[in-house]
Write a protein that holds these residues in place. Structure first.
Motif, PDB file in Angstrom:
ATOM      1  N   LYS A 145      21.906  30.784  27.597  1.00 46.78           N
ATOM      2  CA  LYS A 145      21.302  29.626  26.917  1.00 46.78           C
ATOM      3  C   LYS A 145      20.597  30.000  25.615  1.00 46.78           C
ATOM      4  O   LYS A 145      20.824  29.391  24.590  1.00 46.78           O
ATOM      5  N   LEU A 146      19.740  30.980  25.651  1.00 47.04           N
ATOM      6  CA  LEU A 146      18.887  31.271  24.501  1.00 47.04           C
ATOM      7  C   LEU A 146      19.637  31.979  23.363  1.00 47.04           C
ATOM      8  O   LEU A 146      19.674  31.495  22.243  1.00 47.04           O
ATOM      9  N   LEU A 147      20.237  33.091  23.657  1.00 47.03           N
ATOM     10  CA  LEU A 147      20.862  33.893  22.604  1.00 47.03           C
ATOM     11  C   LEU A 147      22.365  33.674  22.475  1.00 47.03           C
ATOM     12  O   LEU A 147      23.005  34.261  21.612  1.00 47.03           O
ATOM     13  N   ARG A 148      22.940  32.856  23.358  1.00 48.72           N
ATOM     14  CA  ARG A 148      24.369  32.512  23.314  1.00 48.72           C
ATOM     15  C   ARG A 148      25.275  33.724  23.512  1.00 48.72           C
ATOM     16  O   ARG A 148      26.395  33.763  23.022  1.00 48.72           O
ATOM     17  N   PHE A 149      24.816  34.735  24.256  1.00 50.43           N
ATOM     18  CA  PHE A 149      25.652  35.886  24.584  1.00 50.43           C
ATOM     19  C   PHE A 149      26.697  35.451  25.593  1.00 50.43           C
ATOM     20  O   PHE A 149      26.453  34.583  26.424  1.00 50.43           O
ATOM     21  N   LYS A 150      27.847  36.078  25.550  1.00 48.94           N
ATOM     22  CA  LYS A 150      28.906  35.785  26.500  1.00 48.94           C
ATOM     23  C   LYS A 150      28.960  36.912  27.532  1.00 48.94           C
ATOM     24  O   LYS A 150      29.042  38.088  27.185  1.00 48.94           O
ATOM     25  N   ASP A 151      28.895  36.509  28.797  1.00 49.15           N
ATOM     26  CA  ASP A 151      28.970  37.440  29.915  1.00 49.15           C
ATOM     27  C   ASP A 151      30.245  37.160  30.695  1.00 49.15           C
ATOM     28  O   ASP A 151      30.705  36.022  30.761  1.00 49.15           O
ATOM     29  N   ASP A 152      30.817  38.195  31.284  1.00 46.16           N
ATOM     30  CA  ASP A 152      32.052  38.069  32.067  1.00 46.16           C
ATOM     31  C   ASP A 152      31.730  38.123  33.549  1.00 46.16           C
ATOM     32  O   ASP A 152      30.939  38.960  33.993  1.00 46.16           O
ATOM     33  N   ILE A 153      32.367  37.234  34.312  1.00 48.06           N
ATOM     34  CA  ILE A 153      32.150  37.162  35.752  1.00 48.06           C
ATOM     35  C   ILE A 153      33.502  37.206  36.446  1.00 48.06           C
ATOM     36  O   ILE A 153      34.432  36.501  36.056  1.00 48.06           O
ATOM     37  N   ASP A 154      33.616  38.066  37.451  1.00 45.85           N
ATOM     38  CA  ASP A 154      34.823  38.163  38.277  1.00 45.85           C
ATOM     39  C   ASP A 154      34.462  37.882  39.714  1.00 45.85           C
ATOM     40  O   ASP A 154      33.437  38.373  40.210  1.00 45.85           O
ATOM     41  N   ILE A 155      35.317  37.114  40.367  1.00 46.27           N
ATOM     42  CA  ILE A 155      35.096  36.759  41.776  1.00 46.27           C
ATOM     43  C   ILE A 155      36.378  37.010  42.561  1.00 46.27           C
ATOM     44  O   ILE A 155      37.474  36.701  42.083  1.00 46.27           O
ATOM     45  N   LEU A 156      36.211  37.562  43.741  1.00 45.59           N
ATOM     46  CA  LEU A 156      37.306  37.734  44.694  1.00 45.59           C
ATOM     47  C   LEU A 156      36.861  37.105  46.007  1.00 45.59           C
ATOM     48  O   LEU A 156      35.848  37.500  46.585  1.00 45.59           O
ATOM     49  N   VAL A 157      37.606  36.093  46.462  1.00 48.62           N
ATOM     50  CA  VAL A 157      37.314  35.431  47.740  1.00 48.62           C
ATOM     51  C   VAL A 157      38.108  36.149  48.824  1.00 48.62           C
ATOM     52  O   VAL A 157      39.301  36.409  48.662  1.00 48.62           O
ATOM     53  N   LEU A 158      37.443  36.454  49.939  1.00 44.76           N
ATOM     54  CA  LEU A 158      38.056  37.219  51.031  1.00 44.76           C
ATOM     55  C   LEU A 158      37.920  36.496  52.371  1.00 44.76           C
ATOM     56  O   LEU A 158      36.895  35.852  52.622  1.00 44.76           O
ATOM     57  N   PRO A 159      38.909  36.642  53.229  1.00 41.43           N
ATOM     58  CA  PRO A 159      38.758  36.121  54.598  1.00 41.43           C
ATOM     59  C   PRO A 159      37.842  37.052  55.390  1.00 41.43           C
ATOM     60  O   PRO A 159      37.701  38.232  55.067  1.00 41.43           O
ATOM     61  N   VAL A 160      37.217  36.512  56.414  1.00 39.22           N
ATOM     62  CA  VAL A 160      36.421  37.331  57.326  1.00 39.22           C
ATOM     63  C   VAL A 160      37.332  37.670  58.502  1.00 39.22           C
ATOM     64  O   VAL A 160      37.867  36.775  59.160  1.00 39.22           O
ATOM     65  N   ALA A 161      37.514  38.946  58.753  1.00 39.84           N
ATOM     66  CA  ALA A 161      38.427  39.409  59.805  1.00 39.84           C
ATOM     67  C   ALA A 161      38.066  38.787  61.151  1.00 39.84           C
ATOM     68  O   ALA A 161      36.903  38.795  61.560  1.00 39.84           O
ATOM     69  N   GLY A 162      39.072  38.208  61.793  1.00 41.26           N
ATOM     70  CA  GLY A 162      38.899  37.630  63.112  1.00 41.26           C
ATOM     71  C   GLY A 162      38.271  36.239  63.130  1.00 41.26           C
ATOM     72  O   GLY A 162      38.006  35.707  64.196  1.00 41.26           O
ATOM     73  N   HIS A 163      38.018  35.671  61.953  1.00 39.90           N
ATOM     74  CA  HIS A 163      37.389  34.349  61.865  1.00 39.90           C
ATOM     75  C   HIS A 163      38.138  33.521  60.825  1.00 39.90           C
ATOM     76  O   HIS A 163      37.831  33.572  59.634  1.00 39.90           O
ATOM     77  N   ASP A 164      39.099  32.738  61.281  1.00 39.50           N
ATOM     78  CA  ASP A 164      39.968  31.980  60.384  1.00 39.50           C
ATOM     79  C   ASP A 164      39.236  30.988  59.490  1.00 39.50           C
ATOM     80  O   ASP A 164      39.705  30.674  58.399  1.00 39.50           O
ATOM     81  N   HIS A 165      38.111  30.488  59.952  1.00 41.75           N
ATOM     82  CA  HIS A 165      37.403  29.453  59.187  1.00 41.75           C
ATOM     83  C   HIS A 165      36.143  29.983  58.516  1.00 41.75           C
ATOM     84  O   HIS A 165      35.224  29.212  58.227  1.00 41.75           O
ATOM     85  N   GLN A 166      36.129  31.295  58.251  1.00 46.46           N
ATOM     86  CA  GLN A 166      35.008  31.890  57.530  1.00 46.46           C
ATOM     87  C   GLN A 166      35.548  32.734  56.385  1.00 46.46           C
ATOM     88  O   GLN A 166      36.658  33.263  56.447  1.00 46.46           O
ATOM     89  N   SER A 167      34.725  32.846  55.341  1.00 46.06           N
ATOM     90  CA  SER A 167      35.116  33.646  54.189  1.00 46.06           C
ATOM     91  C   SER A 167      33.880  34.287  53.578  1.00 46.06           C
ATOM     92  O   SER A 167      32.744  33.924  53.884  1.00 46.06           O
ATOM     93  N   THR A 168      34.125  35.254  52.705  1.00 42.10           N
ATOM     94  CA  THR A 168      33.074  35.922  51.959  1.00 42.10           C
ATOM     95  C   THR A 168      33.618  36.168  50.567  1.00 42.10           C
ATOM     96  O   THR A 168      34.733  35.729  50.242  1.00 42.10           O
ATOM     97  N   LEU A 169      32.870  36.853  49.736  1.00 46.22           N
ATOM     98  CA  LEU A 169      33.355  37.067  48.380  1.00 46.22           C
ATOM     99  C   LEU A 169      32.720  38.283  47.733  1.00 46.22           C
ATOM    100  O   LEU A 169      31.726  38.815  48.220  1.00 46.22           O
ATOM    101  N   VAL A 170      33.333  38.707  46.646  1.00 43.65           N
ATOM    102  CA  VAL A 170      32.796  39.737  45.766  1.00 43.65           C
ATOM    103  C   VAL A 170      32.522  39.035  44.442  1.00 43.65           C
ATOM    104  O   VAL A 170      33.373  38.293  43.950  1.00 43.65           O
ATOM    105  N   VAL A 171      31.345  39.240  43.874  1.00 43.43           N
ATOM    106  CA  VAL A 171      31.004  38.666  42.570  1.00 43.43           C
ATOM    107  C   VAL A 171      30.451  39.779  41.696  1.00 43.43           C
ATOM    108  O   VAL A 171      29.530  40.494  42.105  1.00 43.43           O
ATOM    109  N   TYR A 172      31.020  39.914  40.502  1.00 43.63           N
ATOM    110  CA  TYR A 172      30.549  40.908  39.529  1.00 43.63           C
ATOM    111  C   TYR A 172      30.311  40.201  38.202  1.00 43.63           C
ATOM    112  O   TYR A 172      31.231  39.642  37.616  1.00 43.63           O
ATOM    113  N   SER A 173      29.068  40.197  37.757  1.00 43.14           N
ATOM    114  CA  SER A 173      28.687  39.575  36.493  1.00 43.14           C
ATOM    115  C   SER A 173      28.136  40.655  35.586  1.00 43.14           C
ATOM    116  O   SER A 173      27.308  41.472  36.015  1.00 43.14           O
TER     117      SER A 173
END
Length: 158
Positions: A104-132
């Motif tokens: 907002k203030l300095l208008r710098f651009k940051d890069d964000i990567d996300i990977l969505v992952l299933p939770v082993a043994g739980h079909d209706h659950q998920s987790t993720l990796v986020v790198y900013s």
């Protein structure tokens, strides 16, 4: 021409950057299981325990009570709804999203990567990796960590 900005008791000098260089976006997805983070404190990583140990995550990622496809769609909608975030790449089949966030203030651009992952043994659950991470500078004054935690908090809401 350099510009100076004051934030609290800190003075920042921002060197001129050609617009083309500043707007370039990362187009390849990160291999989270093998990459190593820079030593600068201008990045933040959240990952499931044991997933990206070589990169030394800052926090463990939460588990969400929805499928990976539903979590992916929620993230895409959240990013698309923000005028200061722009999707640069996505792959629903792989659960990958990359986007740019403009501070907002300095208008710098940051890069964000996300990977969505299933939770082993739980079909209706998920987790993720986020790198900013910041494109410029040594410190981000906590901006990347705040952004990631705000994203995770918003996703945790029903």
């Amino acid at each position: 021409m350099a510009r100076f900005f004051v934030v609290g008791a800190h003075i920042f000098r921002v060197a001129s950057v050609r617009q083309g260089d500043y707007d370039s976006a990362m187009t390849d997805f990160i291999d989270f299981q093998t990459f190593k983070r820079p030593a600068k404190p201008n990045n933040w990583l959240v990952a499931p325990d044991g997933f990206a140990d070589a990169a030394l995550p800052d926090e463990s990622s939460p588990v969400f009570d929805r499928t990976p496809a539903a979590l992916f769609e929620d993230i895409m909608q959240m990013v698309a709804a923000r005028s200061d975030w722009k999707i640069t790449a996505s792959d629903p089949a792989a659960g990958r999203i990359s986007f740019i966030a403009v501070t907002k203030l300095l208008r710098f651009k940051d890069d964000i990567d996300i990977l969505v992952l299933p939770v082993a043994g739980h079909d209706h659950q998920s987790t993720l990796v986020v790198y900013s991470r910041s494109r410029v500078g040594y410190s981000d004054l906590g901006t990347n960590g705040k952004r990631v935690n705000a994203l995770l908090s918003a996703l945790a809401m029903p």
